[in-house]
Design an enzyme around this catalytic site. Structure first.
Site, mmCIF file in Angstrom:
data_model
loop_
_atom_site.group_PDB
_atom_site.id
_atom_site.type_symbol
_atom_site.label_atom_id
_atom_site.label_comp_id
_atom_site.label_asym_id
_atom_site.label_seq_id
_atom_site.Cartn_x
_atom_site.Cartn_y
_atom_site.Cartn_z
ATOM 1 N N ARG A 1 -66.767 -18.294 -14.454
ATOM 2 C CA ARG A 1 -67.532 -17.539 -13.449
ATOM 3 C C ARG A 1 -67.455 -18.139 -12.049
ATOM 4 O O ARG A 1 -67.911 -17.552 -11.084
ATOM 5 C CB ARG A 1 -68.994 -17.413 -13.906
ATOM 6 C CG ARG A 1 -69.163 -16.313 -14.940
ATOM 7 C CD ARG A 1 -70.583 -16.234 -15.438
ATOM 8 N NE ARG A 1 -70.883 -17.298 -16.378
ATOM 9 C CZ ARG A 1 -72.112 -17.629 -16.763
ATOM 10 N NH1 ARG A 1 -73.153 -17.006 -16.247
ATOM 11 N NH2 ARG A 1 -72.289 -18.595 -17.634
ATOM 12 N N GLY B 1 -65.665 -25.577 -28.476
ATOM 13 C CA GLY B 1 -67.084 -25.907 -28.470
ATOM 14 C C GLY B 1 -67.365 -27.371 -28.160
ATOM 15 O O GLY B 1 -66.462 -28.222 -28.163
ATOM 16 N N TYR C 1 -56.515 -39.349 26.009
ATOM 17 C CA TYR C 1 -56.060 -39.710 24.666
ATOM 18 C C TYR C 1 -55.730 -41.199 24.635
ATOM 19 O O TYR C 1 -54.877 -41.664 25.404
ATOM 20 C CB TYR C 1 -54.816 -38.899 24.264
ATOM 21 C CG TYR C 1 -54.242 -39.396 22.955
ATOM 22 C CD1 TYR C 1 -55.003 -39.351 21.783
ATOM 23 C CD2 TYR C 1 -52.967 -39.954 22.885
ATOM 24 C CE1 TYR C 1 -54.499 -39.848 20.582
ATOM 25 C CE2 TYR C 1 -52.462 -40.450 21.685
ATOM 26 C CZ TYR C 1 -53.243 -40.389 20.540
ATOM 27 O OH TYR C 1 -52.763 -40.881 19.362
ATOM 28 N N TYR D 1 -46.044 -42.486 20.998
ATOM 29 C CA TYR D 1 -45.100 -42.013 19.984
ATOM 30 C C TYR D 1 -43.852 -41.504 20.676
ATOM 31 O O TYR D 1 -43.922 -40.618 21.527
ATOM 32 C CB TYR D 1 -45.774 -40.891 19.184
ATOM 33 C CG TYR D 1 -44.971 -40.354 18.031
ATOM 34 C CD1 TYR D 1 -44.394 -41.214 17.098
ATOM 35 C CD2 TYR D 1 -44.806 -38.986 17.849
ATOM 36 C CE1 TYR D 1 -43.667 -40.723 16.034
ATOM 37 C CE2 TYR D 1 -44.085 -38.478 16.784
ATOM 38 C CZ TYR D 1 -43.513 -39.354 15.871
ATOM 39 O OH TYR D 1 -42.795 -38.860 14.819
ATOM 40 N N ALA E 1 -53.572 -43.297 40.613
ATOM 41 C CA ALA E 1 -53.642 -41.996 39.952
ATOM 42 C C ALA E 1 -52.236 -41.409 39.846
ATOM 43 O O ALA E 1 -51.438 -41.508 40.776
ATOM 44 C CB ALA E 1 -54.556 -41.062 40.739
#
Ligand code: UD1
Ligand code: CA
Length: 456
Positions: free
Chosen positions: A14, A76, A364, A385, A421
């Site tokens: 069920r 059973g 990040y 990466y 920057a």
């Protein structure tokens, strides 16, 4: 020695899913795990899990932690225990606890209480029972003035027996040697054509052995799930119980909407948990924190006076006095040291952020070691990466990383380095230096007027 057999062979049709029912989760843990942990807390560590439907999924989940036995056909509960006979025969001198893998709230107190009675009364079998207002569906406990005389399943019961409110929890203590003997005497002449484990009670009595019933003071132990509605009820029950326990310990909740706290989570006093907060396994939170709203924390150690607002953190450490969020993602193996501030739309992965460092917006930081009192400007990215390998960035104490700096790893910035920057840092920078990498800016006067052929 005492052992346990946990029945986990059923499919749970069920549930309408392709996984064994005992693997459905209550508060983030499979029901089977709740049952196993109750055994272990009651000091019954020699466990055999009977698997059947999708047995390989049970194997995968247990990954060798416990013994298993395979029930190839569902004939059973008695037949299920028969599959564990080789396990029982390893040592028949003690007692065996039989439990259902889909009734998660069995507790160590009930297991221990039932064992005491089992030993005191010298029983071959002691069934754990509970009294229910609505006993529908459960096996009924039939008593005479001499004690329990048997268990009758719903489908086999007379109207008179159906009125009995004391029911079989599906948990039992057996003397192990007697269990092996009684299993050999079961047959399947009943309404469902199954080998009923429940028949061991009347068979034991007819063999001149003692059988008893231990009525649990906690009727919740009986709760199981046959369908997803039941499973939701189990989750709601467990969820409320966990939240209540935390409130008793001094944790604050103004509204519990959407708050899910797994059992293993620890929270210090004075901490407030706000709506929509999900706290998962292995998480430990200190005192006087504010966690949420809309936050997920999994397997993190969090200090005192921390605020985590609308953010997610996994497998990491967050020290005292840190402020996180909104909209921060702390990925595994990160450490945010005390007093740091991680602002909105920041992702940190496998990195250390030093004391009192500010990473305030749109950044990040991956595979990096950031020192103390560093300021990381908006839009900064550690370029960790190269498509093949991951490399680390090291940023010394007191650095000031200008907005939109790219740090191409591996790269090391010394102490108190400034980056202008927009700089792309491709080589190491010594202490106290400025790194600047910009083209010379040109201004072309009147450009727009020429392009659009218009006048001022
Ligand atoms: C069983 C009891 C019933 C009790 C109820 C409590 C019997 C005959 N009846 O009924 O008296 O009130 O539990 O929940 O024992 N299982 C197997 N293999 C099988 C059949 C079952 O491993 O062939 C496992 C299931 O996965 C489950 C447990 O045994 O974990 C109980 O099985 P279930 O079919 O739910 O038994 P009930 O009919 O509910
Ligand atoms: Ca059942």
């Amino acid at each position: 020695m005492n052992k346990a057999v946990i029945l986990a062979g059923g499919q749970g049709k069920r549930m309408k899913a392709d996984i064994p029912k005992p693997l459905f989760k209550v508060l983030g843990e499979p029901m089977l795990e709740w049952v196993i942990s109750a055994c272990e807390s009651a000091d019954v560590g020699d466990i055999c899990v009977v698997k059947g439907f999708r047995g390989e999924m049970i194997d995968e989940y247990l990954s060798g932690r416990y013994k298993t036995a395979m029930q190839s056909e569902r004939l059973g509960t008695g037949h299920a225990v028969m599959q564990a006979i080789p396990f029982l025969e390893e040592d028949t001198s003690g007692n065996t606890l039989v439990l259902c893998g889909d009734a998660p709230f069995i507790d160590p107190e009930t297991i221990a209480g039932a064992l005491s009675l089992h030993i005191k009364d010298n029983n071959a079998v002691t069934v754990i029972t509970a009294e229910l207002d609505d006993p529908h569906g459960y096996g009924r406990i039939i008593r005479t003035d001499k004690g329990i005389s048997g268990i009758v399943e719903q489908k086999d019961a007379s109207p008179e027996q159906l009125a009995v409110k004391e029911v079989n929890s599906g948990a039992y203590w057996f003397r192990t040697g007697d269990l092996v003997h009684l299993l050999g005497m079961l047959d399947c002449t009943n309404a469902q054509g199954e080998y009923y484990l429940t028949d061991t009670v009347s068979i034991a009595l007819s063999e001149g052995l003692n059988a008893g019933a231990y009525r649990s003071p906690n009727a919740e132990i009986i709760r199981g799930a046959n369908d997803r509605k039941d499973l939701l009820e189990l989750n709601n029950y467990a969820r409320t119980a966990v939240i209540e326990k935390h409130m008793e310990n001094g944790v604050g909740f103004v509204c519990t909407d959407g708050i899910i706290i797994e059992r293993s989570v620890e929270i210090g006093r004075g901490t407030e948990i706000l709506p929509g907060t999900i706290l998962r396994r292995g998480t430990r939170i200190g005192s006087n924190c504010e966690i949420g709203p809309d936050t997920i924390i999994e397997n993190c150690r969090i200090g005192d006076n921390v605020s985590v607002n609308a953010s997610q953190a996994y497998d990491s450490e967050i020290e005292s006095g840190v402020i996180i969020g909104p909209y921060v993602h702390i990925r595994p193996d990160s450490c945010i040291r005390s007093g740091a501030r991680i602002g909105d739309f920041v992702e940190i992965k496998n990195s250390t952020i030093g004391e009192k460092t500010a990473v305030s917006h749109l950044v990040y930081v991956g595979d990096s070691d950031v020192g103390r009192k560093v300021n990381i400007g908006c839009g900064t990215v550690t370029v960790n990466y190269d498509g093949i390998a991951k490399s680390r960035c090291v940023i010394g104490d007191n650095c000031f990383i200008g907005c939109n700096t790219n740090l191409i790893a591996p790269v090391k910035l010394g102490k108190a380095v400034y980056t202008a920057a927009g700089t792309t840092v491709t080589k190491d920078v010594p202490d106290y230096a400025l790194a600047i990498d910009r083209g010379v800016m040109k201004v072309s006067e009147g450009y727009t007027l020429r392009k659009l052929k218009i006048k001022k």
